[in-house]
Design a protein around this motif. Structure first.
Motif, PDB file in Angstrom:
ATOM      1  N   VAL A  53       0.760  -1.204  -0.065  1.00  0.00           N
ATOM      2  CA  VAL A  53       0.018   0.108   0.036  1.00  0.00           C
ATOM      3  C   VAL A  53       0.911   1.270   0.116  1.00  0.00           C
ATOM      4  O   VAL A  53       0.778   2.144  -0.825  1.00  0.00           O
ATOM      5  CB  VAL A  53      -0.893  -0.046   1.219  1.00  0.00           C
ATOM      6  N   GLN A  54       1.770   1.399   0.821  1.00  0.00           N
ATOM      7  CA  GLN A  54       2.878   2.212   0.835  1.00  0.00           C
ATOM      8  C   GLN A  54       3.476   2.458  -0.425  1.00  0.00           C
ATOM      9  O   GLN A  54       3.549   3.793  -0.975  1.00  0.00           O
ATOM     10  CB  GLN A  54       3.789   2.291   2.139  1.00  0.00           C
ATOM     11  N   THR A  55       4.022   1.527  -1.094  1.00  0.00           N
ATOM     12  CA  THR A  55       4.715   1.812  -2.255  1.00  0.00           C
ATOM     13  C   THR A  55       3.789   2.107  -3.471  1.00  0.00           C
ATOM     14  O   THR A  55       4.169   3.091  -4.170  1.00  0.00           O
ATOM     15  CB  THR A  55       5.357   0.247  -2.673  1.00  0.00           C
ATOM     16  N   MET A  57       1.051   4.052  -2.982  1.00  0.00           N
ATOM     17  CA  MET A  57       1.012   5.419  -2.873  1.00  0.00           C
ATOM     18  C   MET A  57       2.112   6.233  -3.439  1.00  0.00           C
ATOM     19  O   MET A  57       2.011   7.438  -4.020  1.00  0.00           O
ATOM     20  CB  MET A  57       0.465   5.668  -1.248  1.00  0.00           C
ATOM     21  N   GLU A  58       3.303   5.781  -2.981  1.00  0.00           N
ATOM     22  CA  GLU A  58       4.398   6.620  -3.446  1.00  0.00           C
ATOM     23  C   GLU A  58       4.501   6.495  -4.891  1.00  0.00           C
ATOM     24  O   GLU A  58       4.851   7.672  -5.698  1.00  0.00           O
ATOM     25  CB  GLU A  58       5.795   5.659  -2.983  1.00  0.00           C
ATOM     26  N   GLN A  59       4.114   5.477  -5.720  1.00  0.00           N
ATOM     27  CA  GLN A  59       4.040   5.485  -7.059  1.00  0.00           C
ATOM     28  C   GLN A  59       3.094   6.455  -7.619  1.00  0.00           C
ATOM     29  O   GLN A  59       3.178   7.111  -8.596  1.00  0.00           O
ATOM     30  CB  GLN A  59       3.927   3.783  -7.636  1.00  0.00           C
ATOM     31  N   ALA A  60       1.886   6.475  -7.164  1.00  0.00           N
ATOM     32  CA  ALA A  60       0.889   7.263  -7.484  1.00  0.00           C
ATOM     33  C   ALA A  60       1.263   8.776  -7.248  1.00  0.00           C
ATOM     34  O   ALA A  60       1.118   9.366  -8.343  1.00  0.00           O
ATOM     35  CB  ALA A  60      -0.517   7.089  -6.544  1.00  0.00           C
ATOM     36  N   GLU A  61       2.166   8.989  -6.399  1.00  0.00           N
ATOM     37  CA  GLU A  61       2.340  10.404  -6.054  1.00  0.00           C
ATOM     38  C   GLU A  61       3.618  10.723  -7.154  1.00  0.00           C
ATOM     39  O   GLU A  61       3.319  12.059  -7.665  1.00  0.00           O
ATOM     40  CB  GLU A  61       3.334  10.575  -4.831  1.00  0.00           C
TER      41      GLU A  61
END
Length: 79
Positions: A53-55, A57-61
């Motif tokens: 989930v963290q990865t 969100m980082e990719q989405a950002e």
């Protein structure tokens, strides 16, 4: 079993991921089925690694956000 110091992976339900990201469960299922969000199938349900989930969100950002098609709402940007 002996604990050899390896860290354990924490898994989240689809509902927990949806709540964290403020999207519907259907949106999370779409991401899982499309291969955008990694998940493991346990019986008839999916579990998502918390680190994924963290990865995600980082990719989405980095990509300027993702388009989420929510069931009852118009399309918007996540992130």
């Amino acid at each position: 079993m002996a604990d050899n110091g390896a860290s354990r992976t924490t898994f989240l339900t689809v509902a927990e991921v949806a709540q964290m990201l403020r999207v519907s469960r259907m949106t999370v299922y779409r991401w899982v089925h499309a291969g955008d969000m990694p998940a493991v199938r346990f019986g008839r349900s999916f579990r998502v690694p918390a680190a994924a989930v963290q990865t995600f969100m980082e990719q989405a950002e980095l990509n300027g956000g993702l388009t989420a098609e929510d069931d009852e709402r118009r399309s918007g940007t996540v992130g």
